[in-house]
Design a protein around this motif. Structure first.
Motif, short mmCIF file in Angstrom:
data_model
loop_
_atom_site.label_atom_id
_atom_site.label_comp_id
_atom_site.label_asym_id
_atom_site.label_seq_id
_atom_site.Cartn_x
_atom_site.Cartn_y
_atom_site.Cartn_z
N ASP A 54 0.81 -1.22 0.00
CA ASP A 54 0.00 0.00 0.00
C ASP A 54 0.85 1.27 0.00
O ASP A 54 0.33 2.35 -0.30
N THR A 55 2.13 1.14 0.35
CA THR A 55 3.01 2.32 0.34
C THR A 55 3.58 2.60 -1.04
O THR A 55 4.18 3.65 -1.27
N HIS A 56 3.42 1.66 -1.97
CA HIS A 56 3.96 1.84 -3.32
C HIS A 56 3.19 2.93 -4.05
O HIS A 56 1.97 2.99 -3.97
N ARG A 57 3.90 3.75 -4.75
CA ARG A 57 3.28 4.82 -5.53
C ARG A 57 3.80 4.72 -6.97
O ARG A 57 4.58 5.54 -7.44
N ASN A 58 3.34 3.69 -7.65
CA ASN A 58 3.79 3.42 -9.02
C ASN A 58 2.68 3.80 -9.99
O ASN A 58 1.82 2.98 -10.31
N GLU A 59 2.70 5.04 -10.42
CA GLU A 59 1.62 5.57 -11.23
C GLU A 59 2.08 5.87 -12.65
O GLU A 59 3.24 6.22 -12.88
N ILE A 60 1.15 5.77 -13.59
CA ILE A 60 1.49 6.06 -14.97
C ILE A 60 1.81 7.54 -15.16
O ILE A 60 2.47 7.93 -16.13
N ALA A 61 1.36 8.39 -14.25
CA ALA A 61 1.66 9.81 -14.33
C ALA A 61 3.09 10.13 -13.91
O ALA A 61 3.53 11.28 -14.05
N ASP A 62 3.81 9.16 -13.40
CA ASP A 62 5.19 9.36 -12.94
C ASP A 62 6.15 9.04 -14.08
O ASP A 62 6.35 7.87 -14.42
N CYS A 66 7.62 5.28 -15.44
CA CYS A 66 7.37 4.82 -16.81
C CYS A 66 8.68 4.54 -17.53
O CYS A 66 8.79 3.56 -18.29
N ALA A 67 9.69 5.37 -17.31
CA ALA A 67 11.00 5.11 -17.92
C ALA A 67 11.59 3.81 -17.39
O ALA A 67 12.22 3.05 -18.14
N PHE A 68 11.39 3.54 -16.12
CA PHE A 68 11.84 2.29 -15.51
C PHE A 68 11.16 1.10 -16.19
O PHE A 68 11.82 0.11 -16.55
N GLY A 90 0.61 -9.59 -11.48
CA GLY A 90 1.18 -8.89 -10.34
C GLY A 90 1.22 -7.40 -10.62
O GLY A 90 2.23 -6.73 -10.45
N SER A 91 0.09 -6.88 -11.07
CA SER A 91 0.03 -5.51 -11.58
C SER A 91 0.16 -4.45 -10.51
O SER A 91 0.47 -3.29 -10.81
N GLY A 92 -0.08 -4.81 -9.23
CA GLY A 92 0.08 -3.85 -8.16
C GLY A 92 -1.06 -2.86 -8.07
O GLY A 92 -2.04 -2.93 -8.82
N PRO A 93 -0.95 -1.88 -7.16
CA PRO A 93 -2.04 -0.92 -6.95
C PRO A 93 -2.22 0.06 -8.09
O PRO A 93 -3.29 0.65 -8.26
N GLY A 94 -1.18 0.26 -8.91
CA GLY A 94 -1.28 1.17 -10.05
C GLY A 94 -0.76 0.48 -11.29
O GLY A 94 0.44 0.51 -11.58
N PRO A 95 -1.64 -0.18 -12.07
CA PRO A 95 -1.19 -0.99 -13.22
C PRO A 95 -0.72 -0.14 -14.40
O PRO A 95 -1.33 -0.11 -15.47
N ALA A 96 0.40 0.53 -14.21
CA ALA A 96 0.90 1.45 -15.24
C ALA A 96 1.33 0.71 -16.50
O ALA A 96 1.08 1.18 -17.61
N LEU A 97 1.98 -0.43 -16.34
CA LEU A 97 2.48 -1.14 -17.52
C LEU A 97 1.34 -1.60 -18.41
O LEU A 97 1.42 -1.51 -19.64
N ALA A 98 0.26 -2.07 -17.82
CA ALA A 98 -0.89 -2.48 -18.62
C ALA A 98 -1.44 -1.30 -19.41
O ALA A 98 -1.81 -1.43 -20.59
#
Length: 217
Positions: A54-62, A66-68, A90-98
């Motif tokens: 829940d502490t992860h902040r992996n958002e497509i707006a970042d 996204c570069a990672f 294993g998409s996580g709380p913010g499925p940016a890659l999808a």
């Protein structure tokens, strides 16, 4: 560390041995597949695991995140054919890659045991599967890779991104070990073992990215 080593959770061999103690936890190393893994008795419970995620902040707006992800995305895109359908496992709380894959024209479903636990995503097969910063969390990697193999169509690609162990880095000083939800640690040799086990072709476009190609059925 005085207890006897448990079986390896990846290759299931009894060739693991006590390896090191770090951050209050014990770790073992498998001689057969070179997987390092946390003492199963010291893994976090589900509530502690969820609290950490829940502490992860992996958002497509970042843009940095996204570069990672592009370390895996770009070489994967080079191998996909038009119309390929995928799964972000294993998409996580913010499925940016999808979301990034969909923007590139590739329909991508998501599955995550905590944030997207819809079992229907596991009832079909896919042309590609992505597994980014997920494999290190597998309590039972043998079962997980069996599932991924079953979900992947012949001629498809499985992309795994996880930071690999290297000989020159002391394990107990490695930042990746500090995260108590990281319970499995792969090396280049481990990735080679996985490829051989499933008959997959292995490509390494980045030091921490493995692309596994499944032969046409």
């Amino acid at each position: 560390m005085t207890r006897s080593a448990p079986p390896c959770p990846l290759c299931l061999a009894s060739e693991a041995k006590a390896s090191t103690h770090a951050h209050g936890r014990d770790y073992f190393l498998c001689a057969a597949c070179d997987l390092a893994f946390m003492d199963p008795d010291q893994r976090p419970d589900r509530a502690a695991e969820r609290a950490r995620y829940d502490t992860h902040r992996n958002e497509i707006a970042d843009p940095g995140y996204c570069a990672f992800l592009r370390r895996l995305l770009d070489p994967l895109l080079e191998r996909l054919t038009p119309g390929a359908e995928g799964l972000d496992y294993g998409s996580g709380p913010g499925p940016a890659l999808a979301a990034m894959l969909r923007e590139e024209g590739f329909p991508t479903a998501v599955y995550d045991p905590f944030y997207a636990p819809d079992a229907r995503a596991l009832e079909r097969t896919y042309d590609f599967i992505t597994c980014t910063e997920t494999a290190e969390h597998f309590f039972a990697p043998a079962a997980e890779f069996e599932r991924l193999d079953a979900l992947l169509r012949g001629g498809g690609w499985l992309g795994v991104m996880t930071t690999l162990r290297t000989p020159e880095r002391p394990f107990e000083d490695w930042w990746y070990v500090r995260d108590y939800t990281h319970v499995c640690f792969y090396s280049a040799r481990t990735m080679e073992w996985i490829a051989e086990r499933y008959g997959w072709a292995l490509e390494r476009p980045h030091p921490n990215v493995a692309l596994f190609g499944k032969a046409d059925s």
